[in-house]
Design a protein around this motif. Structure first.
Motif, PDB file in Angstrom:
ATOM      1  N   GLN A  30       0.841  -1.205   0.000  1.00 28.00           N
ATOM      2  CA  GLN A  30       0.000   0.000   0.000  1.00 28.00           C
ATOM      3  C   GLN A  30       0.878   1.257   0.000  1.00 28.00           C
ATOM      4  OE1 GLN A  30      -3.156  -0.545  -0.489  1.00 28.00           O
ATOM      5  NE2 GLN A  30      -3.061  -2.744  -0.112  1.00 28.00           N
ATOM      6  N   LYS A  31       1.619   1.454  -1.071  1.00 26.18           N
ATOM      7  CA  LYS A  31       2.540   2.588  -1.177  1.00 26.18           C
ATOM      8  C   LYS A  31       1.802   3.802  -1.738  1.00 26.18           C
ATOM      9  CE  LYS A  31       7.001   3.996  -3.052  1.00 26.18           C
ATOM     10  NZ  LYS A  31       8.170   3.621  -3.905  1.00 26.18           N
ATOM     11  N   LEU A  32       1.923   4.929  -1.056  1.00 26.14           N
ATOM     12  CA  LEU A  32       1.228   6.144  -1.481  1.00 26.14           C
ATOM     13  C   LEU A  32       2.004   6.908  -2.536  1.00 26.14           C
ATOM     14  CD1 LEU A  32      -0.154   7.592   1.888  1.00 26.14           C
ATOM     15  CD2 LEU A  32      -1.214   5.944   0.330  1.00 26.14           C
ATOM     16  N   GLU A  33       1.243   7.568  -3.413  1.00 29.96           N
ATOM     17  CA  GLU A  33       1.812   8.434  -4.437  1.00 29.96           C
ATOM     18  C   GLU A  33       2.348   9.710  -3.789  1.00 29.96           C
ATOM     19  OE1 GLU A  33       3.378   9.196  -7.153  1.00 29.96           O
ATOM     20  OE2 GLU A  33       1.796   8.481  -8.520  1.00 29.96           O
ATOM     21  N   ASN A  34       3.368  10.294  -4.377  1.00 25.48           N
ATOM     22  CA  ASN A  34       3.854  11.601  -3.964  1.00 25.48           C
ATOM     23  C   ASN A  34       2.710  12.613  -4.029  1.00 25.48           C
ATOM     24  OD1 ASN A  34       4.898  14.373  -5.157  1.00 25.48           O
ATOM     25  ND2 ASN A  34       6.529  13.557  -3.865  1.00 25.48           N
ATOM     26  N   ILE A  35       2.574  13.439  -2.992  1.00 30.06           N
ATOM     27  CA  ILE A  35       1.450  14.382  -2.932  1.00 30.06           C
ATOM     28  C   ILE A  35       1.425  15.299  -4.148  1.00 30.06           C
ATOM     29  CG2 ILE A  35       0.432  16.320  -1.687  1.00 30.06           C
ATOM     30  CD1 ILE A  35       1.285  15.111   0.897  1.00 30.06           C
ATOM     31  N   ASP A  36       2.571  15.837  -4.522  1.00 29.90           N
ATOM     32  CA  ASP A  36       2.607  16.780  -5.647  1.00 29.90           C
ATOM     33  C   ASP A  36       2.173  16.115  -6.948  1.00 29.90           C
ATOM     34  OD1 ASP A  36       3.467  18.853  -4.027  1.00 29.90           O
ATOM     35  OD2 ASP A  36       5.592  18.498  -4.430  1.00 29.90           O
TER      36      ASP A  36
ATOM     37  N   ALA B  58      -2.570   2.833   4.484  1.00 27.34           N
ATOM     38  CA  ALA B  58      -1.120   2.630   4.467  1.00 27.34           C
ATOM     39  C   ALA B  58      -0.491   2.771   5.847  1.00 27.34           C
ATOM     40  CB  ALA B  58      -0.474   3.621   3.498  1.00 27.34           C
ATOM     41  N   GLY B  59      -1.321   3.039   6.868  1.00 25.68           N
ATOM     42  CA  GLY B  59      -0.826   3.142   8.232  1.00 25.68           C
ATOM     43  C   GLY B  59      -0.078   4.423   8.536  1.00 25.68           C
ATOM     44  N   GLN B  60      -0.371   5.489   7.776  1.00 20.11           N
ATOM     45  CA  GLN B  60       0.359   6.746   7.968  1.00 20.11           C
ATOM     46  C   GLN B  60      -0.375   7.739   8.861  1.00 20.11           C
ATOM     47  OE1 GLN B  60       2.309   8.460   4.611  1.00 20.11           O
ATOM     48  NE2 GLN B  60       2.871   6.494   3.731  1.00 20.11           N
ATOM     49  N   GLY B  61      -1.537   7.381   9.351  1.00 23.60           N
ATOM     50  CA  GLY B  61      -2.195   8.166  10.374  1.00 23.60           C
ATOM     51  C   GLY B  61      -3.069   9.306   9.898  1.00 23.60           C
ATOM     52  N   ILE B  62      -3.813   9.879  10.857  1.00 24.32           N
ATOM     53  CA  ILE B  62      -4.804  10.912  10.557  1.00 24.32           C
ATOM     54  C   ILE B  62      -4.152  12.215  10.099  1.00 24.32           C
ATOM     55  CG2 ILE B  62      -6.568  12.405  11.594  1.00 24.32           C
ATOM     56  CD1 ILE B  62      -7.505   9.985  13.185  1.00 24.32           C
ATOM     57  N   ASP B  63      -3.020  12.577  10.690  1.00 22.45           N
ATOM     58  CA  ASP B  63      -2.363  13.832  10.292  1.00 22.45           C
ATOM     59  C   ASP B  63      -1.977  13.801   8.817  1.00 22.45           C
ATOM     60  OD1 ASP B  63      -2.647  14.856  12.822  1.00 22.45           O
ATOM     61  OD2 ASP B  63      -0.590  14.396  13.459  1.00 22.45           O
ATOM     62  N   GLU B  64      -1.441  12.677   8.372  1.00 21.25           N
ATOM     63  CA  GLU B  64      -1.076  12.546   6.955  1.00 21.25           C
ATOM     64  C   GLU B  64      -2.329  12.550   6.077  1.00 21.25           C
ATOM     65  OE1 GLU B  64       1.384  12.076   3.556  1.00 21.25           O
ATOM     66  OE2 GLU B  64       1.818  12.699   5.613  1.00 21.25           O
ATOM     67  N   ALA B  65      -3.371  11.892   6.541  1.00 20.34           N
ATOM     68  CA  ALA B  65      -4.621  11.871   5.781  1.00 20.34           C
ATOM     69  C   ALA B  65      -5.190  13.281   5.625  1.00 20.34           C
ATOM     70  CB  ALA B  65      -5.646  10.961   6.465  1.00 20.34           C
ATOM     71  N   LEU B  66      -5.169  14.050   6.716  1.00 19.31           N
ATOM     72  CA  LEU B  66      -5.676  15.428   6.672  1.00 19.31           C
ATOM     73  C   LEU B  66      -4.815  16.307   5.771  1.00 19.31           C
ATOM     74  CD1 LEU B  66      -6.561  15.836  10.447  1.00 19.31           C
ATOM     75  CD2 LEU B  66      -8.194  16.036   8.551  1.00 19.31           C
ATOM     76  N   LYS B  67      -3.499  16.166   5.874  1.00 19.53           N
ATOM     77  CA  LYS B  67      -2.602  16.959   5.032  1.00 19.53           C
ATOM     78  C   LYS B  67      -2.874  16.700   3.557  1.00 19.53           C
ATOM     79  CE  LYS B  67       1.749  15.752   4.436  1.00 19.53           C
ATOM     80  NZ  LYS B  67       3.209  15.517   4.666  1.00 19.53           N
ATOM     81  N   ARG B  68      -3.010  15.433   3.218  1.00 22.18           N
ATOM     82  CA  ARG B  68      -3.266  15.077   1.826  1.00 22.18           C
ATOM     83  C   ARG B  68      -4.654  15.555   1.385  1.00 22.18           C
ATOM     84  NH1 ARG B  68      -0.354  11.011  -0.909  1.00 22.18           N
ATOM     85  NH2 ARG B  68       1.623  10.575   0.123  1.00 22.18           N
ATOM     86  N   ALA B  69      -5.643  15.354   2.207  1.00 26.39           N
ATOM     87  CA  ALA B  69      -7.005  15.729   1.829  1.00 26.39           C
ATOM     88  C   ALA B  69      -7.123  17.228   1.578  1.00 26.39           C
ATOM     89  CB  ALA B  69      -7.988  15.293   2.909  1.00 26.39           C
TER      90      ALA B  69
ATOM     91  N   HIS C 124     -10.594   6.487   3.441  1.00 28.63           N
ATOM     92  CA  HIS C 124     -10.764   5.032   3.511  1.00 28.63           C
ATOM     93  C   HIS C 124     -10.034   4.460   4.723  1.00 28.63           C
ATOM     94  CE1 HIS C 124     -12.007   1.266   2.067  1.00 28.63           C
ATOM     95  NE2 HIS C 124     -11.040   0.988   1.220  1.00 28.63           N
ATOM     96  N   SER C 125     -10.636   3.433   5.331  1.00 28.52           N
ATOM     97  CA  SER C 125     -10.048   2.754   6.484  1.00 28.52           C
ATOM     98  C   SER C 125     -10.400   1.276   6.425  1.00 28.52           C
ATOM     99  CB  SER C 125     -10.588   3.361   7.786  1.00 28.52           C
ATOM    100  OG  SER C 125     -10.233   2.574   8.913  1.00 28.52           O
ATOM    101  N   LYS C 126      -9.477   0.453   6.944  1.00 31.31           N
ATOM    102  CA  LYS C 126      -9.788  -0.977   7.037  1.00 31.31           C
ATOM    103  C   LYS C 126      -9.853  -1.438   8.489  1.00 31.31           C
ATOM    104  CE  LYS C 126      -4.976  -2.220   5.951  1.00 31.31           C
ATOM    105  NZ  LYS C 126      -4.129  -2.965   4.982  1.00 31.31           N
ATOM    106  N   GLN C 127     -10.020  -0.489   9.406  1.00 33.29           N
ATOM    107  CA  GLN C 127     -10.229  -0.837  10.807  1.00 33.29           C
ATOM    108  C   GLN C 127     -11.622  -1.452  10.984  1.00 33.29           C
ATOM    109  OE1 GLN C 127      -7.784  -0.528  13.254  1.00 33.29           O
ATOM    110  NE2 GLN C 127      -6.556  -0.094  11.424  1.00 33.29           N
ATOM    111  N   GLU C 128     -11.805  -2.219  12.052  1.00 35.46           N
ATOM    112  CA  GLU C 128     -13.083  -2.892  12.284  1.00 35.46           C
ATOM    113  C   GLU C 128     -14.122  -1.984  12.932  1.00 35.46           C
ATOM    114  OE1 GLU C 128     -12.257  -6.479  14.418  1.00 35.46           O
ATOM    115  OE2 GLU C 128     -11.250  -7.432  12.707  1.00 35.46           O
ATOM    116  N   THR C 129     -13.733  -0.786  13.305  1.00 34.88           N
ATOM    117  CA  THR C 129     -14.668   0.220  13.823  1.00 34.88           C
ATOM    118  C   THR C 129     -14.451   1.508  13.029  1.00 34.88           C
ATOM    119  OG1 THR C 129     -13.219   1.258  15.474  1.00 34.88           O
ATOM    120  CG2 THR C 129     -14.382  -0.770  16.127  1.00 34.88           C
TER     121      THR C 129
END
Length: 299
Positions: free
Chosen positions: A126-132, A161-172, A186-191
């Motif tokens: 689950q490798k993320l693309e460069n933001i730019d 990808a397990g990079q956390g909420i801060d990374e998700a917010l920055k990207r979004a 997107h999340s694959k957690q059970e809750t």
């Protein structure tokens, strides 16, 4: 006539969570419409599975467009096409928008993973693309569309990808500034806890979509309370169909008699209705009657 992109946009701005159901062909699209969902997700997972291929960028854009065209033509509902990573770089995304707009799709969704992507529920890979680079794709998509209501949805896989909420917010936030009309988190957690934590910290007016495949106990009321605009049931139709067919074929092979599986079979009458057979026959009859009337006046 109001086009499907406008219909989708108007649904999203209503004060409720709209429900989008996955499909992979014309028949499954008709089933979605029959049961009153708000729209259809032309699911990359379902389409890949229908070809008997992994959900890993194996199919081409042409194959995905062909499937989305079947879905769009079979239903009056707005269709969102799952376009994986955008089929290449910003130039491919530019062509992608043109192709999907031409067939009447209401919007597309692209995700911020490196090509070739692998389904989000496969461990690792689950490798993320460069933001730019991903922002360039979104900017290209926004500039390529002709209908301003056509939706460009950016799906961030930062939590996957397990990079956390801060990374998700920055990207979004970056994706919205560079052309996304909506964020799919997107999340694959059970809750749904990390999804709801993201939503609490989301300080943009841009709408949010979720795919609760791994946290199925969440309710529409839960989603509405957390200001989520769209829920996508991305694969449940296909999974239900596979289980039903598998059980029926197993039973038939064991009994070697069709009578044993009759209770599990949809009637031919219902399939004719879904296919539009009755509508076709009615139209034939109408045309024949009208032509007959015309011919009588000529005698």
């Amino acid at each position: 006539m109001v086009n499907k992109a406008t219909i989708l946009k108007n649904k999203i701005i209503e004060n409720k969570t709209i429900e989008i159901m996955g499909a992979h062909n014309g028949l499954s699209a008709k089933m979605v419409e029959k049961h009153g969902f708000d729209g259809i997700w032309a699911s990359g997972f379902e389409i890949s599975a229908s070809y008997g291929k992994p959900d890993a960028n194996i199919l081409t854009m042409s194959e995905f467009v062909h499937a989305a065209k079947q879905i769009t033509e079979a239903s009056s509902l707005p269709v969102i096409a799952d376009c994986d990573t955008g089929f290449g770089d910003l130039n491919n995304v530019n062509r992608m928008i043109n192709e999907y707009e031409q067939i009447g799709v209401a919007g597309v969704c692209i995700e911020d993973k490196v090509f070739p992507k692998t389904n989000s529920y496969i461990p690792g890979r689950q490798k993320l693309e460069n933001i730019d680079l991903f922002c360039e794709k979104l900017y290209a998509a926004q500039n390529a569309k002709k209908n301003p209501d056509f939706m460009v949805i950016a799906r961030t896989e930062a939590l996957i990808a397990g990079q956390g909420i801060d990374e998700a917010l920055k990207r979004a936030h970056a994706y919205i500034k560079c052309g996304a009309d909506m964020i799919l988190i997107h999340s694959k957690q059970e809750t749904p806890d990390e999804i709801f934590d993201f939503c609490k910290l989301w300080n943009s007016s841009a709408p949010i979509a979720v795919v609760p495949t791994s946290y199925p106990t969440v309710t529409i009321k839960d989603l509405e309370r957390n200001n989520i605009n769209m829920v996508i049931y991305a694969n449940q139709g296909l999974r239900a169909a596979i289980q039903a067919v598998d059980n029926t074929l197993r039973q038939l092979k064991q009994s070697r008699c069709l009578e044993s599986i009759i209770p599990q079979l949809t009637s031919m009458k219902e399939i004719f209705e879904l296919q539009g057979m009755n509508e076709m026959i009615s139209l034939e009859s109408k045309i024949k009657d009208e032509v007959s009337s015309i011919r009588l006046t000529m005698k």
